[in-house]
Design a protein around this motif. Sequence first.
Motif, short mmCIF file in Angstrom:
data_model
loop_
_atom_site.label_atom_id
_atom_site.label_comp_id
_atom_site.label_asym_id
_atom_site.label_seq_id
_atom_site.Cartn_x
_atom_site.Cartn_y
_atom_site.Cartn_z
N ALA A 71 -19.13 -75.82 -4.68
CA ALA A 71 -17.89 -75.43 -4.02
C ALA A 71 -18.00 -74.07 -3.35
O ALA A 71 -17.52 -73.87 -2.22
N ALA A 72 -18.64 -73.10 -4.01
CA ALA A 72 -18.74 -71.76 -3.44
C ALA A 72 -19.53 -71.78 -2.13
O ALA A 72 -19.15 -71.12 -1.16
N GLU A 73 -20.61 -72.57 -2.09
CA GLU A 73 -21.40 -72.65 -0.88
C GLU A 73 -20.61 -73.31 0.24
O GLU A 73 -20.68 -72.88 1.40
N LEU A 74 -19.84 -74.34 -0.08
CA LEU A 74 -19.04 -75.00 0.93
C LEU A 74 -17.95 -74.09 1.47
O LEU A 74 -17.62 -74.14 2.66
N GLU A 75 -17.40 -73.26 0.63
CA GLU A 75 -16.38 -72.32 1.10
C GLU A 75 -16.99 -71.28 2.04
O GLU A 75 -16.36 -70.87 3.02
N ARG A 76 -18.22 -70.86 1.77
CA ARG A 76 -18.90 -69.95 2.70
C ARG A 76 -19.17 -70.65 4.03
O ARG A 76 -18.98 -70.07 5.11
N PHE A 77 -19.60 -71.88 3.95
CA PHE A 77 -19.85 -72.66 5.17
C PHE A 77 -18.56 -72.86 5.96
O PHE A 77 -18.55 -72.82 7.19
N GLU A 78 -17.47 -73.03 5.25
CA GLU A 78 -16.16 -73.21 5.87
C GLU A 78 -15.79 -71.99 6.71
O GLU A 78 -15.24 -72.12 7.82
N ARG A 79 -16.11 -70.81 6.22
CA ARG A 79 -15.83 -69.59 6.98
C ARG A 79 -16.70 -69.52 8.24
O ARG A 79 -16.26 -69.02 9.28
N THR A 80 -17.93 -70.03 8.14
CA THR A 80 -18.79 -70.10 9.32
C THR A 80 -18.19 -71.02 10.38
O THR A 80 -18.19 -70.70 11.57
N LEU A 81 -17.65 -72.16 9.95
CA LEU A 81 -17.01 -73.08 10.89
C LEU A 81 -15.77 -72.47 11.52
O LEU A 81 -15.47 -72.71 12.70
N ALA A 82 -15.02 -71.66 10.75
CA ALA A 82 -13.83 -71.02 11.31
C ALA A 82 -14.22 -70.07 12.44
O ALA A 82 -13.54 -70.01 13.48
N ALA A 83 -15.31 -69.34 12.27
CA ALA A 83 -15.78 -68.44 13.32
C ALA A 83 -16.23 -69.24 14.55
O ALA A 83 -15.95 -68.86 15.70
N LEU A 84 -16.91 -70.34 14.31
CA LEU A 84 -17.35 -71.19 15.41
C LEU A 84 -16.16 -71.77 16.16
O LEU A 84 -16.13 -71.82 17.39
N TRP A 85 -15.16 -72.19 15.40
CA TRP A 85 -13.95 -72.76 15.99
C TRP A 85 -13.24 -71.75 16.89
O TRP A 85 -12.76 -72.09 17.98
N ARG B 246 -20.78 -82.17 18.00
CA ARG B 246 -20.27 -81.24 19.00
C ARG B 246 -20.38 -79.79 18.52
O ARG B 246 -20.59 -78.88 19.33
N ALA B 247 -20.25 -79.54 17.23
CA ALA B 247 -20.46 -78.19 16.73
C ALA B 247 -21.90 -77.76 16.96
O ALA B 247 -22.17 -76.62 17.37
N ALA B 248 -22.85 -78.68 16.74
CA ALA B 248 -24.25 -78.37 16.98
C ALA B 248 -24.50 -78.11 18.47
O ALA B 248 -25.30 -77.24 18.83
N ASP B 249 -23.81 -78.87 19.34
CA ASP B 249 -23.94 -78.64 20.78
C ASP B 249 -23.51 -77.22 21.14
O ASP B 249 -24.20 -76.53 21.90
N PHE B 250 -22.36 -76.79 20.62
CA PHE B 250 -21.85 -75.47 20.98
C PHE B 250 -22.78 -74.38 20.47
O PHE B 250 -23.02 -73.38 21.16
#
Length: 289
Positions: free
Chosen positions: A220-234, A25-29
């Motif tokens: 871990a550092a890359e996942l934390e950056r990705f996590e911030r991307t998901l927060a913006a998407l959310w 669903r994230a990919a859909d959005f």
Amino acid sequence: MSLPVTTPPAGPPSAPAGLALSPSRAADFKQCPLKYRFRAVDRLPEAPSRQAVRGTVVHAVLERLFELPAAQRVPDAVGALLPAAWERVRTERPEAGALISDADFPAFAEEVAALLAGYYRLEDPTAFDPESCELRLEAESADGVPLRGFVDRIDAGPDGALRVVDYKTGKAPGVTQETRALFQLKFYALMMFRTRGIVPAELRLIYLADEQVLTYTPDAAELERFERTLAALWRAVAEAVRTGDFRPSTGWLCAYCDFKPLCPAYGGTPPPYPGLHRADAMSDLDIKD
């Protein structure tokens, strides 16, 4: 190696109860907010393709294969497992049974068998025991974003290192499509990080159609950056749900979209916006690819 899970900051992005992000669903959005609305909020029915049904059956066979003792997971086993897997799929998804008739099943079964034969050329399932198969994961990011997903398989090494495996019945992506594949892998890695405090040692996509394997080693550092991307998407998802403003985003994939007749970009009219009334509106029970 175990890593500390950071404390979630105050003020997570808000959204209606029941919503969560999943890889699909994230990919859909990201691709088209209106497509997300039709799938996640309106829950409009879609006719599965033959390829999608084939993928679901392959996944069902592989799930049952790993329920057998390791020594019994030989190539001949999949032939015995296939009829029961097909019965399960068409019982749970009547639309799949409507697509593949009894007369068409022998040819369909040959297609499934060919993909499973390719699997054996990539892995030896008698050589290891997975920790879990078809595992539903629910996690919360450090920003308070609820995450959901189904992981095809998780392997655990003697040292506790984890490998996350996802099967794909299509071909490996080209350069222009690798970003989407990596998005899914990072999503799984982040959920493992937040649920277990461990960064997976490896994530693996197994493409059965052309017998290719795509691997990814996160940190871990890359996942934390990705996590911030998901927060913006959310935040964007939550705002669209609040306002009902799901704008279409056109592109070449529109030619394959079941919702094109309802899309205003092509002269269609969406149904009245219902808002979010169901707690399961972000379930990720998709037909597998």
